[in-house]
Design a protein around this motif. Sequence first.
Motif, short mmCIF file in Angstrom:
data_model
loop_
_atom_site.label_atom_id
_atom_site.label_comp_id
_atom_site.label_asym_id
_atom_site.label_seq_id
_atom_site.Cartn_x
_atom_site.Cartn_y
_atom_site.Cartn_z
N VAL A 21 45.99 23.88 20.19
CA VAL A 21 46.89 23.47 21.44
C VAL A 21 48.15 24.16 21.14
CG1 VAL A 21 47.53 21.68 19.49
CG2 VAL A 21 48.04 21.61 21.89
N ARG A 22 48.64 24.41 22.33
CA ARG A 22 50.10 25.28 22.43
C ARG A 22 51.26 24.11 22.91
NH1 ARG A 22 49.78 30.66 22.07
NH2 ARG A 22 47.63 31.34 22.38
N HIS A 23 50.78 23.40 23.83
CA HIS A 23 51.72 22.24 24.38
C HIS A 23 51.19 20.91 24.19
CE1 HIS A 23 53.76 25.66 26.05
NE2 HIS A 23 52.77 26.15 26.72
N ALA A 24 50.11 20.39 24.54
CA ALA A 24 49.85 19.08 24.61
C ALA A 24 48.26 19.06 24.50
CB ALA A 24 50.33 18.21 25.76
N ALA A 25 47.62 18.06 23.86
CA ALA A 25 46.27 17.77 23.88
C ALA A 25 45.79 16.40 23.96
CB ALA A 25 45.90 18.31 22.34
N ARG A 26 44.92 16.23 24.63
CA ARG A 26 44.04 14.83 24.85
C ARG A 26 43.43 14.49 23.67
NH1 ARG A 26 43.11 17.89 29.34
NH2 ARG A 26 40.74 17.77 28.97
N LEU A 27 43.37 13.36 23.15
CA LEU A 27 42.69 13.05 21.96
C LEU A 27 41.90 11.51 22.53
CD1 LEU A 27 45.21 13.22 19.35
CD2 LEU A 27 43.23 14.58 19.24
N PRO A 28 40.69 11.81 22.86
CA PRO A 28 40.03 10.62 23.25
C PRO A 28 39.30 9.89 21.94
CG PRO A 28 38.47 12.40 23.55
CD PRO A 28 39.87 12.93 23.16
N PHE A 29 39.15 8.30 22.05
CA PHE A 29 38.42 7.68 20.97
C PHE A 29 37.94 6.53 21.60
CE2 PHE A 29 42.89 6.46 21.33
CZ PHE A 29 43.03 5.17 21.49
N ARG A 30 36.76 6.05 20.60
CA ARG A 30 36.09 4.93 21.17
C ARG A 30 36.10 3.81 20.15
NH1 ARG A 30 31.27 2.24 20.70
NH2 ARG A 30 30.44 1.67 22.86
N LEU A 31 36.58 2.75 20.55
CA LEU A 31 36.43 1.59 19.46
C LEU A 31 35.28 0.70 19.84
CD1 LEU A 31 40.25 0.61 19.94
CD2 LEU A 31 39.22 1.94 18.19
N ALA A 32 34.57 0.55 18.64
CA ALA A 32 33.41 -0.44 18.50
C ALA A 32 33.73 -1.59 18.74
CB ALA A 32 32.59 -0.32 17.26
N GLU A 33 35.10 -2.02 18.32
CA GLU A 33 35.54 -3.63 18.56
C GLU A 33 37.06 -3.56 18.92
OE1 GLU A 33 36.05 -5.87 14.72
OE2 GLU A 33 34.41 -4.63 14.19
N GLY A 34 37.82 -4.42 19.31
CA GLY A 34 39.04 -4.52 19.60
C GLY A 34 39.75 -4.86 18.48
N GLY A 35 41.16 -4.34 18.35
CA GLY A 35 41.95 -4.90 17.31
C GLY A 35 43.02 -3.91 17.19
N ALA A 36 43.55 -4.00 15.88
CA ALA A 36 44.96 -3.14 15.51
C ALA A 36 44.42 -1.53 15.32
CB ALA A 36 45.61 -3.59 14.45
#
Length: 472
Positions: free
Chosen positions: A398-413
Amino acid sequence: MKALLPALLAAALLATAASAQPAPITLVENGPRAERINVAVVAEGYREADLDAFQAAAGRLIDALFATAPYDRYAAFFNAYAVPTVSAEAGADRPARSEARDTYLSATFGCGGVHRSLCLGGDGERRLNALLRDALPEYDVALVLVNDAEYGGSGGRVAVVSAHAAAAEIAVHEMGHTLAGLADEYGGGAAAGFASRNTATDAHPAHVPWSAWLDDATPLPTPDDAAHGHVVGAFEGAAYADHGAYRPERHCRMRALGHGFCAVCNEHHIGAIYDRVSPIAAAWPAESDVTAGAGRLAFRVDALVPAGQARYEWTVDGVTVGTSAALALDAGDLPPGASHVEVRVTDATDEVRDSTLVPLLSDVRAWTVTRPAATAAESGAGGADTATRLGLAAPNPVRHAARLPFRLAEGGAVRLSVYDALGREVAVLVDGERPAGLHEATWSAGALAAGVYVVRLEAPGATATQVVTVAR
């Protein structure tokens, strides 16, 4: 049956005459005709020997139009064509002087009893419709240029302008009528005015159509003086009436040439543009049904929106996962079965405040993404992959900005943070409650030194890390 024959014969003659005229000439072409506003500049009162002069004059009109706000910022939404016609004589009729010209569209001064009002007389508008149906059926706006040096013009279903020295100024004003549906804002007598998009017969803030532009500090009616020269209010004198009719600003092109459009007239132009053309130019994949195999899915959208004004919102099954022009999804981030991927593109301009126009500034593209049920080899005996995971950063390096996807199996903190090679936390991207499903964070790395960094996802029951390189 006999009564139909004259009408059918007349229609046939009109069609024959239209097809005999020269072909349209491209002045500006920014995209497919079906996806742009097509302006047809049509010759009237030009003889065969005058057609080169017509083409040059038509080009000047279009250049002037696209040099005027808001057309200058929205020029990519338009195509423009010169449509030649050949007349036996030059000029236009002047009934008040008993002067007649043999022209293709029967242009005449004196429409509505006002000499400078130049329009198409006789069957001129019908002939124009027949001509354009044959020569340029995709046209949206017709602007007729009359080969007559006297000042004149009109707007409505068709915009008409003479070849006067101020032709470009007149043409832009008349386009305000024909494209944006605006009324004249000048006075002219004791007659009663009328209400329209940009005129009102009552200065009360609840009764003017542009109430969204009013400031509580602006007096209504608004004094017509220099102190209020750049505010939106309710200035008396509009819609051909000197009294009892009001306009939004002291100065506007719909009142007098030599001025720009006022804020209210400007927003109605933008609304009229988006009423005809989507802010989305293209989207990929082109197919609306996509099958998710192994690896990464790439989605992208191109916007026509002026630079710096486009806003993107990507959702997967209603959850926002991205805010840039492109979206990358790992197939494993999607549950087995069908998911709904959608992007909404919006022109975030602050030049449109009318609540009836704002919805026109957005459009949506959507895909149905089907992921086959996971095999035992892919997910073990437990079935489908529903685990919490941290997707691949894009781009990486990355030079300026990157997208970071993530998946949650359950909700929470959830906490998503970035650490340098010495283990120091340098950024916190997410710190709070998140529901189960797909999400995306953006990491702005422009201020960090080049090197290797670790992205860490902490979620209920799971922790994931990923190495990301910052390059300079």
